[in-house]
Scaffold this motif. Structure first.
Motif, PDB file in Angstrom:
ATOM      1  N   GLN A 134       0.828  -1.196   0.000  1.00 25.70           N
ATOM      2  CA  GLN A 134       0.000   0.000   0.000  1.00 25.70           C
ATOM      3  C   GLN A 134       0.869   1.256   0.000  1.00 25.70           C
ATOM      4  OE1 GLN A 134      -3.449  -0.357  -0.222  1.00 25.70           O
ATOM      5  NE2 GLN A 134      -2.900  -2.522  -0.431  1.00 25.70           N
ATOM      6  N   THR A 135       0.233   2.374  -0.307  1.00 25.02           N
ATOM      7  CA  THR A 135       0.915   3.670  -0.278  1.00 25.02           C
ATOM      8  C   THR A 135       0.211   4.564   0.731  1.00 25.02           C
ATOM      9  OG1 THR A 135      -0.495   4.648  -1.984  1.00 25.02           O
ATOM     10  CG2 THR A 135       1.464   3.428  -2.730  1.00 25.02           C
ATOM     11  N   ASP A 136       0.853   5.674   1.063  1.00 27.67           N
ATOM     12  CA  ASP A 136       0.192   6.632   1.956  1.00 27.67           C
ATOM     13  C   ASP A 136      -1.110   7.123   1.343  1.00 27.67           C
ATOM     14  OD1 ASP A 136       1.827   6.852   4.303  1.00 27.67           O
ATOM     15  OD2 ASP A 136       3.345   7.856   3.081  1.00 27.67           O
ATOM     16  N   ASN A 137      -1.111   7.320   0.032  1.00 25.09           N
ATOM     17  CA  ASN A 137      -2.335   7.788  -0.629  1.00 25.09           C
ATOM     18  C   ASN A 137      -3.461   6.762  -0.522  1.00 25.09           C
ATOM     19  OD1 ASN A 137      -1.275  10.247  -1.391  1.00 25.09           O
ATOM     20  ND2 ASN A 137      -0.616   9.547  -3.420  1.00 25.09           N
ATOM     21  N   LEU A 139      -3.822   4.428   1.743  1.00 30.01           N
ATOM     22  CA  LEU A 139      -4.252   4.336   3.145  1.00 30.01           C
ATOM     23  C   LEU A 139      -5.056   5.566   3.556  1.00 30.01           C
ATOM     24  CD1 LEU A 139      -0.968   2.857   4.636  1.00 30.01           C
ATOM     25  CD2 LEU A 139      -3.139   1.655   4.321  1.00 30.01           C
ATOM     26  N   ASP A 140      -4.653   6.737   3.058  1.00 32.85           N
ATOM     27  CA  ASP A 140      -5.426   7.955   3.333  1.00 32.85           C
ATOM     28  C   ASP A 140      -6.848   7.815   2.804  1.00 32.85           C
ATOM     29  OD1 ASP A 140      -3.213   9.104   4.497  1.00 32.85           O
ATOM     30  OD2 ASP A 140      -2.689  10.331   2.745  1.00 32.85           O
ATOM     31  N   GLU A 143      -8.858   5.523   5.029  1.00 37.89           N
ATOM     32  CA  GLU A 143      -9.206   6.231   6.262  1.00 37.89           C
ATOM     33  C   GLU A 143     -10.392   7.166   6.039  1.00 37.89           C
ATOM     34  OE1 GLU A 143      -5.190   6.506   9.000  1.00 37.89           O
ATOM     35  OE2 GLU A 143      -5.525   8.101   7.526  1.00 37.89           O
ATOM     36  N   TYR A 150      -5.263   4.788  11.121  1.00 34.13           N
ATOM     37  CA  TYR A 150      -4.198   3.807  11.292  1.00 34.13           C
ATOM     38  C   TYR A 150      -3.073   4.386  12.138  1.00 34.13           C
ATOM     39  CZ  TYR A 150      -6.376   0.982   7.622  1.00 34.13           C
ATOM     40  OH  TYR A 150      -7.252   0.221   6.883  1.00 34.13           O
ATOM     41  N   GLU A 152       0.947   4.648  13.167  1.00 31.15           N
ATOM     42  CA  GLU A 152       2.147   4.714  12.330  1.00 31.15           C
ATOM     43  C   GLU A 152       2.689   3.313  12.056  1.00 31.15           C
ATOM     44  OE1 GLU A 152       3.577   7.190  10.619  1.00 31.15           O
ATOM     45  OE2 GLU A 152       1.788   8.301  11.220  1.00 31.15           O
ATOM     46  N   ARG A 155       0.480   1.677   9.392  1.00 33.00           N
ATOM     47  CA  ARG A 155       0.757   2.251   8.067  1.00 33.00           C
ATOM     48  C   ARG A 155       2.075   1.704   7.512  1.00 33.00           C
ATOM     49  NH1 ARG A 155      -2.557   6.842   6.913  1.00 33.00           N
ATOM     50  NH2 ARG A 155      -1.141   7.423   5.239  1.00 33.00           N
ATOM     51  N   GLU A 156       3.079   1.638   8.365  1.00 37.66           N
ATOM     52  CA  GLU A 156       4.385   1.141   7.919  1.00 37.66           C
ATOM     53  C   GLU A 156       4.282  -0.311   7.479  1.00 37.66           C
ATOM     54  OE1 GLU A 156       8.387   1.532   6.901  1.00 37.66           O
ATOM     55  OE2 GLU A 156       6.833   3.037   7.380  1.00 37.66           O
ATOM     56  N   LYS A 159       2.678  -0.603   4.135  1.00 40.53           N
ATOM     57  CA  LYS A 159       3.547  -0.104   3.059  1.00 40.53           C
ATOM     58  C   LYS A 159       4.742  -1.015   2.793  1.00 40.53           C
ATOM     59  CE  LYS A 159       4.066   4.059   4.840  1.00 40.53           C
ATOM     60  NZ  LYS A 159       4.579   5.442   4.947  1.00 40.53           N
TER      61      LYS A 159
END
Length: 210
Positions: A134-137, A139-140, A143, A150, A152, A155-156, A159
């Motif tokens: 996954q990417t930050d985008n 996951l954002d 959310e 999530y 940290e 999220r890590e 990713k």
């Protein structure tokens, strides 16, 4: 007398210690997958242990496999099923109240379910997440859509290890793979036909509780 008292106290304390996580080995004709069952999802863990000890899973199939998603099994009607038989609706005749909490990271063991507003789980069908990075985008976006926040660490993990966050808060994760994830990933890549069923049966020969 003091020595006897201390011995009795030690025995009592040993019996009061919380039991560690239970492990189960899913033996298949493609190799073994060992999973750890989460104590905090006690209803799902106890049910999986019960069915395994009864031999419920013996001879069933991983009847639905999707690359980058998951492999699914536990349908009793899949035992010896003809290739044209529709699978995925069988069970032991009951459902389990959800215990939703853990995320769908790579290797997560989760309960399948029918669409129901209470999010009750199938009494026997389960899946193992293979997932994707996954990417930050991405996951954002999850959310925002689901109202999830999530940590940290989560999220890590999504990713760097991957998973399926789109399933979070909708299905119960009740364990995780500890060894044999390469077997699960290989199963996810087998050639499939209608309804994502493998063209060559992937058989769950036995589930052994350790």
């Amino acid at each position: 007398m003091r020595a006897i008292f201390c011995c009795l106290l030690l025995v009592l304390l040993m019996h009061c210690q919380p039991a560690g996580p239970t492990h189960a080995v899913i033996q298949t004709n493609r190799g073994d997958i060992e999973v750890m069952l989460y104590p905090e999802t006690e209803r799902h863990a106890a049910n999986f242990i019960k069915l395994a000890n009864e031999g419920f899973f013996d001879g069933t199939l991983f009847h639905r496999v999707v690359p980058g998603f998951m492999i699914q099994g536990g349908d009793p009607t899949s035992k010896g099923a003809a290739m044209d038989k529709t699978l995925g609706m069988g069970g032991p005749g009951y459902e389990i109240d959800h215990e939703i909490g853990a995320p769908h990271l790579h290797g997560a063991l989760a309960a399948a379910r029918t669409p129901n507003p209470e999010k009750r789980s199938s009494g026997s069908q389960f899946y193992i997440v293979t997932g994707e990075l996954q990417t930050d985008n991405s996951l954002d976006q999850i959310e925002r859509i689901k109202g999830i926040t999530y940590s940290e660490a989560q999220r890590e993990a999504y990713k760097t290890v991957g998973g399926r966050p789109d399933l979070d808060q909708d299905y119960t994760v009740f364990g995780e793979v500890v060894t044999g994830m390469d077997v699960a990933e290989a199963i996810a890549e087998v050639e499939t036909g209608q309804y994502a069923r493998p063209l060559e049966d992937v058989v769950i020969e036995k589930v052994i509780i350790k």
